[in-house]
Design an enzyme around this catalytic site. Structure first.
Site, PDB file in Angstrom:
ATOM      1  N   TYR A 178       0.844  -1.195   0.000  1.00 30.39           N
ATOM      2  CA  TYR A 178       0.000   0.000   0.000  1.00 30.39           C
ATOM      3  C   TYR A 178       0.881   1.248   0.000  1.00 30.39           C
ATOM      4  O   TYR A 178       1.977   1.259   0.555  1.00 30.39           O
ATOM      5  CB  TYR A 178      -0.900   0.010   1.234  1.00 30.39           C
ATOM      6  CG  TYR A 178      -1.949  -1.080   1.249  1.00 30.39           C
ATOM      7  CD1 TYR A 178      -2.958  -1.121   0.294  1.00 30.39           C
ATOM      8  CD2 TYR A 178      -1.946  -2.049   2.251  1.00 30.39           C
ATOM      9  CE1 TYR A 178      -3.929  -2.111   0.323  1.00 30.39           C
ATOM     10  CE2 TYR A 178      -2.918  -3.047   2.291  1.00 30.39           C
ATOM     11  CZ  TYR A 178      -3.907  -3.063   1.319  1.00 30.39           C
ATOM     12  OH  TYR A 178      -4.879  -4.051   1.364  1.00 30.39           O
ATOM     13  N   PHE A 202      -2.102  -7.352   0.980  1.00 25.95           N
ATOM     14  CA  PHE A 202      -3.476  -6.980   1.324  1.00 25.95           C
ATOM     15  C   PHE A 202      -3.698  -6.652   2.807  1.00 25.95           C
ATOM     16  O   PHE A 202      -4.739  -6.111   3.167  1.00 25.95           O
ATOM     17  CB  PHE A 202      -4.482  -8.064   0.880  1.00 25.95           C
ATOM     18  CG  PHE A 202      -4.507  -8.288  -0.602  1.00 25.95           C
ATOM     19  CD1 PHE A 202      -5.113  -7.375  -1.444  1.00 25.95           C
ATOM     20  CD2 PHE A 202      -3.903  -9.408  -1.167  1.00 25.95           C
ATOM     21  CE1 PHE A 202      -5.129  -7.565  -2.820  1.00 25.95           C
ATOM     22  CE2 PHE A 202      -3.902  -9.609  -2.539  1.00 25.95           C
ATOM     23  CZ  PHE A 202      -4.522  -8.689  -3.372  1.00 25.95           C
ATOM     24  N   HIS A 206      -8.960  -9.345 -10.220  1.00 26.97           N
ATOM     25  CA  HIS A 206      -8.458  -8.693  -9.011  1.00 26.97           C
ATOM     26  C   HIS A 206      -9.626  -8.168  -8.175  1.00 26.97           C
ATOM     27  O   HIS A 206     -10.653  -7.753  -8.726  1.00 26.97           O
ATOM     28  CB  HIS A 206      -7.526  -7.535  -9.386  1.00 26.97           C
ATOM     29  CG  HIS A 206      -6.667  -7.058  -8.268  1.00 26.97           C
ATOM     30  ND1 HIS A 206      -7.113  -6.132  -7.342  1.00 26.97           N
ATOM     31  CD2 HIS A 206      -5.408  -7.384  -7.902  1.00 26.97           C
ATOM     32  CE1 HIS A 206      -6.150  -5.908  -6.467  1.00 26.97           C
ATOM     33  NE2 HIS A 206      -5.102  -6.646  -6.778  1.00 26.97           N
TER      34      HIS A 206
END
Length: 221
Positions: free
Chosen positions: A67, A78, A187
């Site tokens: 991120y 994630f 995705h």
């Protein structure tokens, strides 16, 4: 490199990846963290390997890179700290978990609970400059993460590889071994989740495979 020396990943990685690569990687990390804001924190770059031993890896969820906003990246694909709002892709993952397994939608984005059960949360690129997705792609990480994928696939224990999106699915060619299960879907990002990610049921499929192999299923809640 020191970050995974104490794990069971160290011996096969150090034996198979050239020393000059690790020297280049160390120099890359030193320069990157000295000259720009980089995520995750340097001590968490190899968090996925620290959290999930090679010998216990049963499932691999392949991500792209960390991120890009402050405080989110944990070094595992994630995953975000428990007190952070869920990013859109993770929110969609949890929606599919709930639908697939008929359980309440998870709300805690810290995925260490999955990692401890043998889910390797591996990004193909392990660092990212603040605010620039894919900013470190093609610079240093892919030779190492490609080898990690190959290493896991060659284990005597069958492994489930969950490949979401085109970038992850390009790595399917690295997964050699007749007993592994490869699950592909779009995705989970808001741009593509409705094109086939929702309803793909990867979590129940992974657990059914593990049970068939005589392994304990993952508690995805």
């Amino acid at each position: 490199m020191q970050d995974f020396i104490g794990t069971d990943w160290a011996k096969p990685l150090l034996a198979s990846v050239p020393n000059h690569y690790f020297n280049q990687m160390t120099q890359f990390l030193t320069t990157a963290y000295q000259t720009e804001t980089v995520y995750p924190p340097r001590e968490k770059v190899f968090a996925a390997l620290q959290a999930t031993p090679l010998a216990k890896t049963k499932v691999v969820i392949l991500g792209q890179d960390p991120y890009i906003k402050p405080g989110q990246a944990q070094g595992m694909s994630f995953s975000v700290p428990a007190d952070f709002p869920l990013p859109p892709s993770l929110r969609n993952i949890f929606t599919e978990v709930a639908s697939d397994l008929d359980i309440p939608v998870p709300t805690n984005g810290d995925l260490h609970r999955w990692a401890r059960q043998g889910v390797l949360l591996l990004n193909t690129v392990l660092t990212v400059p603040a605010g620039r997705s894919n900013g470190h792609a093609g610079q240093i990480w892919e030779p190492l993460t490609d080898f990690i994928i190959q290493l896991v696939a060659k284990q005597s224990q069958p492994v489930v590889f969950i490949l979401w999106g085109a970038a992850a699915q390009k790595k399917a060619k690295l997964i050699q071994g007749p007993d592994n299960l490869i699950l592909k879907a779009p995705h989970p990002s808001p741009l593509s989740a409705y094109r086939g990610f929702f309803g793909s049921r990867p979590f129940s499929q992974a657990n059914a495979f593990l049970v068939k192999q005589g392994l304990s299923p993952i508690d995805w809640s």
